[in-house]
Design an enzyme around this catalytic site. Structure first.
Site, PDB file in Angstrom:
ATOM      1  N   ARG A 193      18.391  49.859  62.918  1.00  0.00           N
ATOM      2  CA  ARG A 193      18.322  50.564  64.197  1.00  0.00           C
ATOM      3  C   ARG A 193      17.281  51.669  64.105  1.00  0.00           C
ATOM      4  O   ARG A 193      17.545  52.769  63.624  1.00  0.00           O
ATOM      5  CB  ARG A 193      19.697  51.154  64.551  1.00  0.00           C
ATOM      6  CG  ARG A 193      19.720  51.914  65.877  1.00  0.00           C
ATOM      7  CD  ARG A 193      21.096  52.531  66.138  1.00  0.00           C
ATOM      8  NE  ARG A 193      21.116  53.288  67.374  1.00  0.00           N
ATOM      9  CZ  ARG A 193      20.742  54.567  67.489  1.00  0.00           C
ATOM     10  NH1 ARG A 193      20.335  55.240  66.421  1.00  0.00           N
ATOM     11  NH2 ARG A 193      20.786  55.168  68.660  1.00  0.00           N
ATOM     12  N   LYS A 248      23.805  59.625  67.367  1.00  0.00           N
ATOM     13  CA  LYS A 248      23.080  59.079  68.510  1.00  0.00           C
ATOM     14  C   LYS A 248      22.930  60.161  69.565  1.00  0.00           C
ATOM     15  O   LYS A 248      23.916  60.657  70.097  1.00  0.00           O
ATOM     16  CB  LYS A 248      23.828  57.879  69.114  1.00  0.00           C
ATOM     17  CG  LYS A 248      23.867  56.644  68.229  1.00  0.00           C
ATOM     18  CD  LYS A 248      24.496  55.494  68.979  1.00  0.00           C
ATOM     19  CE  LYS A 248      24.509  54.218  68.153  1.00  0.00           C
ATOM     20  NZ  LYS A 248      25.065  53.073  68.927  1.00  0.00           N
ATOM     21  N   SER A 290      27.417  45.999  73.045  1.00  0.00           N
ATOM     22  CA  SER A 290      28.160  47.255  73.145  1.00  0.00           C
ATOM     23  C   SER A 290      28.937  47.336  74.456  1.00  0.00           C
ATOM     24  O   SER A 290      28.377  47.082  75.529  1.00  0.00           O
ATOM     25  CB  SER A 290      27.209  48.450  73.078  1.00  0.00           C
ATOM     26  OG  SER A 290      26.618  48.555  71.809  1.00  0.00           O
TER      27      SER A 290
END
Length: 215
Positions: free
Chosen positions: A44, A145, A116
């Protein structure tokens, strides 16, 4: 690689922004995590990442070969082109990313697909799709995040696990202080960033995580 819910037990998510903005440091951390038993890794590369596309492809290819050598699936976060270029095992799609229907159409049966979800409506939509698993969270507040949604808590996680037709991996603020609470929801496992990225004792950390989700 065929999908098996067991790969969700100890799911490590990271990019260079999580490990000193250094490709070599990320590779070293992932190597240690693989040696100590993670069951999946997601590349990611977001947020404050400094990598250009060429560097992402090079690093992604190195991560793919590394994960392959341990028999562990490599997922790419929200980048179909990168996932295809490095022959990733899977791709993970968020609600704010490219539409999951487009991703499913693009990858067909070539890759596993994670999606998600953090509301009942999103899970019900996922139930109609040929995704392999859903990621639910954040369960607890997280700093990993910058664009994270508000924490939903373990009670809401349990409701979504019961609603989902797909295996669920929980994410967001999960660590050894709350593994038991998360595991009690019957989710398949947990995905973590900082718990492993910032941990100097990966053997103990991963053992604790895998033990919690043995079911």
């Amino acid at each position: 690689m065929m999908f098996d819910p067991a790969i969700l037990r100890c799911y490590f998510v990271a990019g260079t922004q999580d490990i000193h903005h250094s490709p070599s440091a990320l590779l070293a951390k992932v190597t240690m995590a693989l040696k100590n038993g993670i069951t999946a890794f997601q590349f990611r590369e977001k947020g404050s990442s400094h990598l250009d596309e060429t560097a992402k492809i090079e690093l992604g290819g190195q991560l793919k070969r590394l994960c392959q050598s341990y028999g562990v699936p490599l997922f790419v976060d929200d980048d179909v082109q990168l996932a295809q270029q490095i022959h990733a095992d899977g791709i993970h799609v968020g609600q704010k990313d490219q539409q999951v229907e487009q991703v499913l159409s693009a990858v067909g049966s070539q890759m596993m697909v994670g999606y998600s979800c953090n509301t009942s409506e999103q899970v019900e939509h996922a139930n109609k799709l040929a995704v392999d698993y859903i990621g639910v969270g954040p369960i607890y507040p997280t700093d990993s995040k910058a664009d994270a949604d508000p924490a939903i808590g373990p009670q809401q996680l349990q409701k979504l696990v019961q609603l989902s037709k797909h295996p669920v991996v929980a994410i967001g603020g999960i660590n050894n202080q709350n593994f038991g609470e998360v595991a009690n929801t019957n989710c398949a496992g947990a995905a973590v960033i900082s718990y492993l990225a910032n941990n100097n004792n990966l053997r103990e950390a991963i053992d604790q995580m895998k033990t919690a989700f043995e079911h």
